[in-house]
Motif scaffolding. Structure first.
Motif, PDB file in Angstrom:
ATOM      1  N   LYS A 131       0.784  -1.162   0.079  1.00  0.00           N
ATOM      2  CA  LYS A 131      -0.035  -0.037   0.124  1.00  0.00           C
ATOM      3  C   LYS A 131       0.983   1.243  -0.312  1.00  0.00           C
ATOM      4  CE  LYS A 131      -4.375  -1.657   2.132  1.00  0.00           C
ATOM      5  NZ  LYS A 131      -5.314  -1.634   3.368  1.00  0.00           N
ATOM      6  N   ILE A 132       1.866   1.216   0.736  1.00  0.00           N
ATOM      7  CA  ILE A 132       2.765   2.395   0.774  1.00  0.00           C
ATOM      8  C   ILE A 132       3.551   2.527  -0.618  1.00  0.00           C
ATOM      9  CG2 ILE A 132       4.985   3.315   1.842  1.00  0.00           C
ATOM     10  CD1 ILE A 132       2.671   3.692   3.668  1.00  0.00           C
ATOM     11  N   THR A 133       4.126   1.547  -1.090  1.00  0.00           N
ATOM     12  CA  THR A 133       4.458   1.466  -2.503  1.00  0.00           C
ATOM     13  C   THR A 133       3.374   2.224  -3.451  1.00  0.00           C
ATOM     14  OG1 THR A 133       5.872  -0.467  -2.356  1.00  0.00           O
ATOM     15  CG2 THR A 133       5.511   0.226  -4.609  1.00  0.00           C
ATOM     16  N   ASN A 134       2.125   1.786  -3.548  1.00  0.00           N
ATOM     17  CA  ASN A 134       1.182   2.404  -4.209  1.00  0.00           C
ATOM     18  C   ASN A 134       0.893   4.001  -3.823  1.00  0.00           C
ATOM     19  OD1 ASN A 134       0.703  -0.209  -5.571  1.00  0.00           O
ATOM     20  ND2 ASN A 134      -0.957  -0.603  -4.011  1.00  0.00           N
ATOM     21  N   ALA A 135       1.094   4.063  -2.679  1.00  0.00           N
ATOM     22  CA  ALA A 135       1.007   5.554  -2.225  1.00  0.00           C
ATOM     23  C   ALA A 135       1.898   6.323  -2.816  1.00  0.00           C
ATOM     24  CB  ALA A 135       0.684   5.704  -0.755  1.00  0.00           C
ATOM     25  N   HIS A 136       3.006   5.791  -2.645  1.00  0.00           N
ATOM     26  CA  HIS A 136       4.271   6.676  -3.259  1.00  0.00           C
ATOM     27  C   HIS A 136       4.382   6.762  -4.534  1.00  0.00           C
ATOM     28  CE1 HIS A 136       8.685   6.378  -4.332  1.00  0.00           C
ATOM     29  NE2 HIS A 136       8.777   7.266  -3.504  1.00  0.00           N
ATOM     30  N   ASP A 137       3.945   5.733  -5.474  1.00  0.00           N
ATOM     31  CA  ASP A 137       3.814   6.056  -6.743  1.00  0.00           C
ATOM     32  C   ASP A 137       2.760   7.127  -7.293  1.00  0.00           C
ATOM     33  OD1 ASP A 137       5.520   3.865  -7.252  1.00  0.00           O
ATOM     34  OD2 ASP A 137       4.123   2.469  -7.639  1.00  0.00           O
ATOM     35  N   ASN A 138       1.628   7.121  -6.262  1.00  0.00           N
ATOM     36  CA  ASN A 138       0.520   8.118  -6.479  1.00  0.00           C
ATOM     37  C   ASN A 138       1.443   9.305  -6.435  1.00  0.00           C
ATOM     38  OD1 ASN A 138      -2.466   8.862  -6.860  1.00  0.00           O
ATOM     39  ND2 ASN A 138      -1.814   9.667  -5.017  1.00  0.00           N
ATOM     40  N   VAL A 139       1.898   9.788  -5.281  1.00  0.00           N
ATOM     41  CA  VAL A 139       2.678  10.936  -5.004  1.00  0.00           C
ATOM     42  C   VAL A 139       3.435  11.432  -6.156  1.00  0.00           C
ATOM     43  CG1 VAL A 139       4.063  12.108  -3.225  1.00  0.00           C
ATOM     44  CG2 VAL A 139       2.416  10.630  -2.577  1.00  0.00           C
ATOM     45  N   LEU A 140       4.530  10.391  -6.615  1.00  0.00           N
ATOM     46  CA  LEU A 140       5.441  10.727  -7.597  1.00  0.00           C
ATOM     47  C   LEU A 140       4.427  11.183  -9.114  1.00  0.00           C
ATOM     48  CD1 LEU A 140       7.955   7.866  -7.534  1.00  0.00           C
ATOM     49  CD2 LEU A 140       8.265  10.381  -6.798  1.00  0.00           C
ATOM     50  N   THR A 141       3.244  10.560  -9.148  1.00  0.00           N
ATOM     51  CA  THR A 141       2.516  10.854 -10.349  1.00  0.00           C
ATOM     52  C   THR A 141       1.881  12.332 -10.146  1.00  0.00           C
ATOM     53  OG1 THR A 141       1.932   8.571 -10.924  1.00  0.00           O
ATOM     54  CG2 THR A 141       0.541  10.379 -11.856  1.00  0.00           C
ATOM     55  N   VAL A 142       1.441  12.577  -8.967  1.00  0.00           N
ATOM     56  CA  VAL A 142       1.027  13.953  -8.876  1.00  0.00           C
ATOM     57  C   VAL A 142       2.113  15.068  -8.940  1.00  0.00           C
ATOM     58  CG1 VAL A 142      -0.166  15.578  -7.144  1.00  0.00           C
ATOM     59  CG2 VAL A 142      -0.851  13.200  -7.287  1.00  0.00           C
ATOM     60  N   ARG A 143       3.406  14.716  -8.518  1.00  0.00           N
ATOM     61  CA  ARG A 143       4.430  15.513  -8.539  1.00  0.00           C
ATOM     62  C   ARG A 143       4.966  15.943  -9.781  1.00  0.00           C
ATOM     63  NH1 ARG A 143      10.549  14.881  -5.731  1.00  0.00           N
ATOM     64  NH2 ARG A 143      10.977  17.107  -6.129  1.00  0.00           N
ATOM     65  N   THR A 144       4.963  14.693 -10.710  1.00  0.00           N
ATOM     66  CA  THR A 144       4.985  14.831 -12.007  1.00  0.00           C
ATOM     67  C   THR A 144       4.259  15.844 -12.872  1.00  0.00           C
ATOM     68  OG1 THR A 144       5.847  12.552 -12.275  1.00  0.00           O
ATOM     69  CG2 THR A 144       5.302  13.659 -14.352  1.00  0.00           C
ATOM     70  N   SER A 145       2.828  15.761 -12.451  1.00  0.00           N
ATOM     71  CA  SER A 145       1.918  16.597 -12.792  1.00  0.00           C
ATOM     72  C   SER A 145       2.209  18.094 -12.601  1.00  0.00           C
ATOM     73  CB  SER A 145       0.242  16.323 -12.446  1.00  0.00           C
ATOM     74  OG  SER A 145      -0.559  17.440 -12.816  1.00  0.00           O
ATOM     75  N   VAL A 146       2.568  18.295 -11.387  1.00  0.00           N
ATOM     76  CA  VAL A 146       3.150  19.680 -10.971  1.00  0.00           C
ATOM     77  C   VAL A 146       4.204  20.262 -11.739  1.00  0.00           C
ATOM     78  CG1 VAL A 146       3.881  20.922  -9.044  1.00  0.00           C
ATOM     79  CG2 VAL A 146       2.011  19.323  -8.516  1.00  0.00           C
ATOM     80  N   GLY A 147       5.262  19.292 -11.824  1.00  0.00           N
ATOM     81  CA  GLY A 147       6.432  19.719 -12.619  1.00  0.00           C
ATOM     82  C   GLY A 147       5.759  20.026 -13.996  1.00  0.00           C
ATOM     83  N   SER A 148       5.003  19.390 -14.750  1.00  0.00           N
ATOM     84  CA  SER A 148       4.547  19.813 -16.027  1.00  0.00           C
ATOM     85  C   SER A 148       3.857  21.173 -16.103  1.00  0.00           C
ATOM     86  CB  SER A 148       3.534  18.642 -16.380  1.00  0.00           C
ATOM     87  OG  SER A 148       4.298  17.338 -16.410  1.00  0.00           O
ATOM     88  N   ARG A 149       3.183  21.235 -14.929  1.00  0.00           N
ATOM     89  CA  ARG A 149       2.366  22.660 -14.886  1.00  0.00           C
ATOM     90  C   ARG A 149       3.416  23.796 -14.978  1.00  0.00           C
ATOM     91  NH1 ARG A 149      -1.942  21.164 -10.449  1.00  0.00           N
ATOM     92  NH2 ARG A 149      -1.105  19.471 -10.413  1.00  0.00           N
ATOM     93  N   LEU A 150       4.533  23.468 -13.980  1.00  0.00           N
ATOM     94  CA  LEU A 150       5.560  24.534 -13.670  1.00  0.00           C
ATOM     95  C   LEU A 150       6.317  24.854 -15.200  1.00  0.00           C
ATOM     96  CD1 LEU A 150       6.791  23.600 -10.372  1.00  0.00           C
ATOM     97  CD2 LEU A 150       5.849  25.627 -10.988  1.00  0.00           C
TER      98      LEU A 150
END
Length: 408
Positions: free
Chosen positions: A327-346
């Protein structure tokens, strides 16, 4: 031709007034630093200058919105970077807890996990420095993650504050906390959990995908054990989907360590499960996506005494650690995906800022062509008109002195 004195005075006064008016207008142009003093001077140029000025003002507002969006997204990126580090630390602690440890050692790890969870909650309640919480959605005036009865719950909503960063582009300046800390990606791995009442020593391995095209792939499954494990009553397991199918599944003989295949998945169970033990294999979304609840569950599992407990209790802790790790691995992957989205917006904001700066530069250049004064030409014209006025005045003075009486 005879010119009357009255006519002479009127013509001279009219000529000097015209010259003086033109000289004054040139002075005003030099003082105002523009060649358009009133719309009547150049109606078409004045209209175009107004439109270009509005475009420049609008571009400045878009630039300010991009600056604000960049600030909030940068704060979010910094917070998510720290969240990623904490989740990595938690995964390391879960691996460490799976070793040969005493109750005191596991208690120390549980305490460290609690500290990490508190840090995670603090990051989830990050604000922008003005009292507005980044991950609260539209309820940005209050902390989104609060502690209720020992459980961390989300008090925000799933709204996204949109910002107009260009003519036809709206961008989310933040992400809501539920999509970051209580969600998983669609491709997240299956999660296996052991039954709360299990008494056997069965320990499951990681669930692997062997056939994505299987008809039952994407469903939840249960594995239930029966039998005493004797020759007369061998240990059997039955596979079923969740919710259960109308036709009961056919049991099969269990062999420790042998792969169990179902629904395009494969799982190994070591040890000896007891009759009545069960394991559930669920999609990540159905297994529970709250990272705080996951950490809390594994803390409670580590706090249970095991030094004098049997294989069943030890198996339950190992299974709890495996579940939490997935579950933590899945949560970690989700956070990385959101952070990728943030980076794309920046990155997009940087591109929009470059485009906007170029557009503003062009507009200012065009506006300059429309209304800016040519100083060398204006100064030359000023002196020319001033000389003409002076000459006209001197001529008038000289001519008015001519009279017949001066020659008698």
């Amino acid at each position: 031709m005879r010119v009357s004195t009255q006519s002479f005075y009127q013509q001279s006064q009219s000529a000097m007034n015209s010259l003086q008016t033109n000289l004054l207008r040139t002075q005003q142009q030099i003082g105002a630093m523009t060649k358009i003093l009133a719309p009547s001077d150049d109606p078409l140029g004045a209209t175009r200058a107004l439109a270009v000025s509005q475009s420049i003002a609008l571009g400045a507002q878009y630039s300010a919105s991009r600056g604000q969006a960049k600030q909030t997204l940068s704060l979010e990126d910094n917070a998510l970077s720290s969240v990623t580090t904490i989740l990595q630390n938690i995964k390391g602690l879960l691996v460490k807890a799976g070793g040969t440890l005493t109750d005191a050692d596991r208690g120390a790890i549980a305490t460290e996990l609690k500290s990490n969870m508190d840090q995670l909650q603090g990051l989830a309640n990050t604000d922008d420095g003005n009292g507005q919480f980044l991950f609260a959605g539209f309820k940005s005036g209050s902390a989104p993650f609060v502690n209720q009865g020992g459980n961390v719950v989300y008090a925000g909503d799933q709204g996204q504050r949109m910002m107009q960063v260009d003519v036809s582009r709206q961008m989310a300046g933040t992400d809501d906390g539920r999509s970051i800390f209580q969600s998983v990606q669609g491709g997240a791995g299956y999660v296996t959990t052991s039954g709360a009442t299990n008494t056997g020593s069965g320990v499951f391995s990681a669930t692997s995908v062997v056939d994505l095209a299987h008809a039952d792939y994407g469903k939840d499954f249960s594995i239930t054990f029966s039998g005493t494990g004797t020759a007369a009553d061998p240990l059997m397991y039955a596979l079923d989907t969740v919710p259960a199918q109308a036709i009961p599944p056919t049991p099969a003989v269990f062999t420790a360590g042998s792969p169990i295949s179902f629904g395009g998945l494969q799982l190994n169970i070591s040890g000896t499960p007891a009759a009545g033990d069960s394991f559930k294999v669920s999609t990540a979304k159905n297994a529970g996506t709250d990272v705080f609840a996951t950490i809390s569950d594994v803390i409670n599992a580590l706090k249970k005494p095991m030094d004098n407990a049997g294989p069943g209790a030890q198996a339950n802790v190992l299974n709890a650690l495996s579940t939490a790790n997935r579950k933590i691995t899945n949560a970690h992957d989700n956070v990385l995906t959101v952070r990728t989205s943030v980076g794309s917006r920046l990155q997009e904001l940087d591109a929009l800022e470059t485009t906007g700066a170029g557009r503003t530069l062009y507009d200012k250049s065009y506006l300059s062509d429309l209304q800016d004064l040519d100083y060398p030409a204006a100064i030359a014209e000023f002196y020319q008109r001033q000389t003409a006025l002076q000459a006209s005045q001197q001529t008038f003075v000289s001519i008015q002195k001519i009279a017949l009486f001066n020659y008698l």
